[in-house]
Design a protein around this motif. Structure first.
Motif, PDB file in Angstrom:
ATOM      1  N   CYS A   1       0.830  -1.212   0.000  1.00 34.86           N
ATOM      2  CA  CYS A   1       0.000   0.000   0.000  1.00 34.86           C
ATOM      3  C   CYS A   1       0.861   1.256   0.000  1.00 34.86           C
ATOM      4  O   CYS A   1       0.551   2.238  -0.683  1.00 34.86           O
ATOM      5  CB  CYS A   1      -0.949   0.005   1.198  1.00 34.86           C
ATOM      6  SG  CYS A   1      -2.305  -1.161   1.034  1.00 34.86           S
ATOM      7  N   PHE A   2       1.955   1.220   0.741  1.00 34.51           N
ATOM      8  CA  PHE A   2       2.875   2.360   0.747  1.00 34.51           C
ATOM      9  C   PHE A   2       3.432   2.616  -0.650  1.00 34.51           C
ATOM     10  O   PHE A   2       3.428   3.743  -1.148  1.00 34.51           O
ATOM     11  CB  PHE A   2       4.025   2.123   1.736  1.00 34.51           C
ATOM     12  CG  PHE A   2       5.188   3.055   1.517  1.00 34.51           C
ATOM     13  CD1 PHE A   2       5.094   4.381   1.904  1.00 34.51           C
ATOM     14  CD2 PHE A   2       6.341   2.605   0.919  1.00 34.51           C
ATOM     15  CE1 PHE A   2       6.164   5.253   1.679  1.00 34.51           C
ATOM     16  CE2 PHE A   2       7.403   3.459   0.694  1.00 34.51           C
ATOM     17  CZ  PHE A   2       7.315   4.784   1.081  1.00 34.51           C
ATOM     18  N   VAL A   3       3.898   1.559  -1.304  1.00 32.77           N
ATOM     19  CA  VAL A   3       4.482   1.708  -2.636  1.00 32.77           C
ATOM     20  C   VAL A   3       3.415   2.142  -3.641  1.00 32.77           C
ATOM     21  O   VAL A   3       3.673   2.984  -4.504  1.00 32.77           O
ATOM     22  CB  VAL A   3       5.192   0.406  -3.075  1.00 32.77           C
ATOM     23  CG1 VAL A   3       5.658   0.489  -4.507  1.00 32.77           C
ATOM     24  CG2 VAL A   3       6.364   0.119  -2.159  1.00 32.77           C
TER      25      VAL A   3
ATOM     26  N   PRO B   1       9.000  16.983  -7.787  1.00 34.26           N
ATOM     27  CA  PRO B   1       9.492  16.000  -8.762  1.00 34.26           C
ATOM     28  C   PRO B   1      10.897  15.490  -8.428  1.00 34.26           C
ATOM     29  O   PRO B   1      11.192  14.311  -8.611  1.00 34.26           O
ATOM     30  CB  PRO B   1       9.465  16.772 -10.088  1.00 34.26           C
ATOM     31  CG  PRO B   1       8.352  17.753  -9.904  1.00 34.26           C
ATOM     32  CD  PRO B   1       8.461  18.176  -8.452  1.00 34.26           C
ATOM     33  N   ALA B   2      11.755  16.354  -7.909  1.00 31.64           N
ATOM     34  CA  ALA B   2      13.116  15.927  -7.544  1.00 31.64           C
ATOM     35  C   ALA B   2      13.102  14.950  -6.373  1.00 31.64           C
ATOM     36  O   ALA B   2      13.853  13.964  -6.368  1.00 31.64           O
ATOM     37  CB  ALA B   2      13.973  17.146  -7.197  1.00 31.64           C
TER      38      ALA B   2
ATOM     39  N   VAL C   1      12.527   7.058  -6.081  1.00 30.12           N
ATOM     40  CA  VAL C   1      12.446   5.998  -7.094  1.00 30.12           C
ATOM     41  C   VAL C   1      13.845   5.500  -7.457  1.00 30.12           C
ATOM     42  O   VAL C   1      14.072   4.293  -7.583  1.00 30.12           O
ATOM     43  CB  VAL C   1      11.672   6.483  -8.339  1.00 30.12           C
ATOM     44  CG1 VAL C   1      11.772   5.482  -9.472  1.00 30.12           C
ATOM     45  CG2 VAL C   1      10.211   6.734  -7.980  1.00 30.12           C
ATOM     46  N   GLN C   2      14.802   6.395  -7.588  1.00 33.98           N
ATOM     47  CA  GLN C   2      16.182   5.986  -7.879  1.00 33.98           C
ATOM     48  C   GLN C   2      16.741   5.112  -6.754  1.00 33.98           C
ATOM     49  O   GLN C   2      17.444   4.130  -7.006  1.00 33.98           O
ATOM     50  CB  GLN C   2      17.079   7.203  -8.084  1.00 33.98           C
ATOM     51  CG  GLN C   2      16.848   7.906  -9.393  1.00 33.98           C
ATOM     52  CD  GLN C   2      17.652   9.202  -9.496  1.00 33.98           C
ATOM     53  OE1 GLN C   2      18.339   9.621  -8.561  1.00 33.98           O
ATOM     54  NE2 GLN C   2      17.546   9.855 -10.645  1.00 33.98           N
ATOM     55  N   GLY C   3      16.425   5.459  -5.513  1.00 37.69           N
ATOM     56  CA  GLY C   3      16.877   4.648  -4.381  1.00 37.69           C
ATOM     57  C   GLY C   3      16.259   3.265  -4.391  1.00 37.69           C
ATOM     58  O   GLY C   3      16.930   2.268  -4.121  1.00 37.69           O
TER      59      GLY C   3
ATOM     60  N   THR D   1      17.957  -2.743  -6.080  1.00 34.61           N
ATOM     61  CA  THR D   1      17.931  -3.980  -6.858  1.00 34.61           C
ATOM     62  C   THR D   1      19.008  -4.034  -7.927  1.00 34.61           C
ATOM     63  O   THR D   1      19.334  -5.107  -8.412  1.00 34.61           O
ATOM     64  CB  THR D   1      16.558  -4.179  -7.535  1.00 34.61           C
ATOM     65  OG1 THR D   1      16.317  -3.092  -8.428  1.00 34.61           O
ATOM     66  CG2 THR D   1      15.464  -4.274  -6.506  1.00 34.61           C
ATOM     67  N   THR D   2      19.568  -2.889  -8.314  1.00 28.88           N
ATOM     68  CA  THR D   2      20.578  -2.901  -9.370  1.00 28.88           C
ATOM     69  C   THR D   2      22.004  -2.782  -8.850  1.00 28.88           C
ATOM     70  O   THR D   2      22.934  -3.231  -9.512  1.00 28.88           O
ATOM     71  CB  THR D   2      20.326  -1.766 -10.381  1.00 28.88           C
ATOM     72  OG1 THR D   2      20.325  -0.508  -9.693  1.00 28.88           O
ATOM     73  CG2 THR D   2      19.007  -1.958 -11.105  1.00 28.88           C
TER      74      THR D   2
END
Length: 83
Positions: free
Chosen positions: A17-19, A51-52, A58-60, A65-66
């Motif tokens: 739900c958070f995501v 937006p920043a 999102v980058q974090g 995972t990457t």
């Protein structure tokens, strides 16, 4: 989070739900078990991120995972989603 590494005070559905709220740019998401096409859309107040700020979160999440410890699993062609 969902597999319980360390002391986590949320359930997998709470994390989902958070995501979902983050993805929708809203503060609250109520989970449902069945899709009802006649139910009016449920929206809550905006989350209030610039937006920043949103891009950094999102980058974090992607970076975990990457580049993090999960990268061995998620960089495998077995689990990789094209695009």
């Amino acid at each position: 989070m969902a597999i319980g590494q360390g002391f986590i005070g949320v359930t997998p559905i709470q994390m989902a739900c958070f995501v979902a709220s983050l993805a929708r740019g809203e503060t609250t998401t109520r989970p449902t078990l069945l899709h009802d096409p006649n139910r009016p859309p449920q929206h809550s107040e905006p989350i209030g991120l610039t937006p920043a700020q949103y891009a950094t979160i999102v980058q974090g999440m992607e970076g975990c995972t990457t580049h993090g410890t999960a990268s061995k699993i998620f960089n495998s062609s077995t689990f990789r989603i094209p695009g």
